[in-house]
Design an enzyme around this catalytic site. Sequence first.
Site, PDB file in Angstrom:
ATOM      1  N   PRO A   2       0.831  -1.203   0.000  1.00  0.00           N
ATOM      2  CA  PRO A   2       0.000   0.000   0.000  1.00  0.00           C
ATOM      3  C   PRO A   2       0.862   1.249   0.000  1.00  0.00           C
ATOM      4  O   PRO A   2       1.935   1.288   0.616  1.00  0.00           O
ATOM      5  CB  PRO A   2      -0.792  -0.130   1.309  1.00  0.00           C
ATOM      6  CG  PRO A   2      -0.740  -1.571   1.661  1.00  0.00           C
ATOM      7  CD  PRO A   2       0.584  -2.065   1.163  1.00  0.00           C
ATOM      8  N   GLU A   3       0.402   2.290  -0.678  1.00  0.00           N
ATOM      9  CA  GLU A   3       1.145   3.543  -0.733  1.00  0.00           C
ATOM     10  C   GLU A   3       0.482   4.571   0.183  1.00  0.00           C
ATOM     11  O   GLU A   3      -0.537   4.293   0.828  1.00  0.00           O
ATOM     12  CB  GLU A   3       1.248   4.007  -2.184  1.00  0.00           C
ATOM     13  CG  GLU A   3       1.934   2.950  -3.034  1.00  0.00           C
ATOM     14  CD  GLU A   3       2.186   3.349  -4.480  1.00  0.00           C
ATOM     15  OE1 GLU A   3       2.231   4.553  -4.790  1.00  0.00           O
ATOM     16  OE2 GLU A   3       2.352   2.433  -5.315  1.00  0.00           O
ATOM     17  N   GLN A  70       4.158  -2.929   5.310  1.00  0.00           N
ATOM     18  CA  GLN A  70       5.037  -3.608   4.357  1.00  0.00           C
ATOM     19  C   GLN A  70       4.176  -4.357   3.332  1.00  0.00           C
ATOM     20  O   GLN A  70       3.194  -3.810   2.830  1.00  0.00           O
ATOM     21  CB  GLN A  70       6.019  -4.496   5.109  1.00  0.00           C
ATOM     22  CG  GLN A  70       6.946  -3.698   6.022  1.00  0.00           C
ATOM     23  CD  GLN A  70       7.950  -4.522   6.758  1.00  0.00           C
ATOM     24  OE1 GLN A  70       7.680  -5.622   7.220  1.00  0.00           O
ATOM     25  NE2 GLN A  70       9.156  -3.993   6.906  1.00  0.00           N
ATOM     26  N   ASN A 169       5.089   2.576  -6.170  1.00  0.00           N
ATOM     27  CA  ASN A 169       5.280   2.216  -7.565  1.00  0.00           C
ATOM     28  C   ASN A 169       4.208   2.755  -8.501  1.00  0.00           C
ATOM     29  O   ASN A 169       4.506   3.298  -9.564  1.00  0.00           O
ATOM     30  CB  ASN A 169       5.379   0.691  -7.694  1.00  0.00           C
ATOM     31  CG  ASN A 169       6.182   0.282  -8.896  1.00  0.00           C
ATOM     32  OD1 ASN A 169       7.167   0.935  -9.236  1.00  0.00           O
ATOM     33  ND2 ASN A 169       5.782  -0.785  -9.557  1.00  0.00           N
TER      34      ASN A 169
END
Length: 276
Positions: A2-3, A70, A169
Amino acid sequence: MPEGPEIRRAADTIAKVIEGKVIEEVQVGLARLESPAKQLKGQRVRQVETRGKAMLIHFDNGLSVYSHNQLYGVWKTAKRGSLPNTKRSLRLALHAEDKSALLYSASDIGIYRYEELPSHPFLSKIGPDILDASLTWQKVSARLLDKRFCNRRISTLYLDQHFIAGIGNYLRTEILYAANIHPDLKPKQLSSEQIKALAKQTLEISHRAYQTKGHTVPGRLAKTLAKTKGSYESVRFMAFNREGLPCRKCVTPIVKAQRNGRRIYWCEGCLGDTKS
């Protein structure tokens, strides 16, 4: 993983359940947390916040729970006494009067005094949070031109949490696509107008992802795509995960490559002479 936008949305959900509430019971799934977790019982949750991809839950007694999902960690909420049906391992459960906040599968979790957080191994090294209200495009521009960052390839820089915390990403691809910047360029190679565009899109795309549950397609086009029968991924992004599909701006097929061991996408047609 997850961002920043996903972690912030998770924090919002957790805050609705326990922020301002007294934690009546605490459960832990890691032996090293058993002793410090006892100090959370009977304490009121003062605030739930995020710093990049980390979540912090602050208590009135000066303690804070730090967690970083993470790859596998996930926070869930539930009515107290009714745990989710999952095979994941429970790491921490914070039970308020009627609802619970539950952390599963994460391994990077700890309980600290608030004053210890500035020296935390992760928190002490990260840059400003991408969703911090005080982070302006001018500040992002200044970081792009800072001597610590200006001579690094942007594809590398935009995954470095020291630069800005919370970008991952998919955001990297979508930001560079929106700003029309090739990932192999360095900030020092960009014009002032390109730096400005990149800085503005860094914030705009990230905030849009937060507001729309991870979608980066702009408003009008998003409404059009929502009426199609495309897959979730096909309507979510402008370039990420769209290898071989036509660019939404110029119909040139989107290309896929590897940078820093992670996949990245761009449109050769839109970039034109900006590649070098």
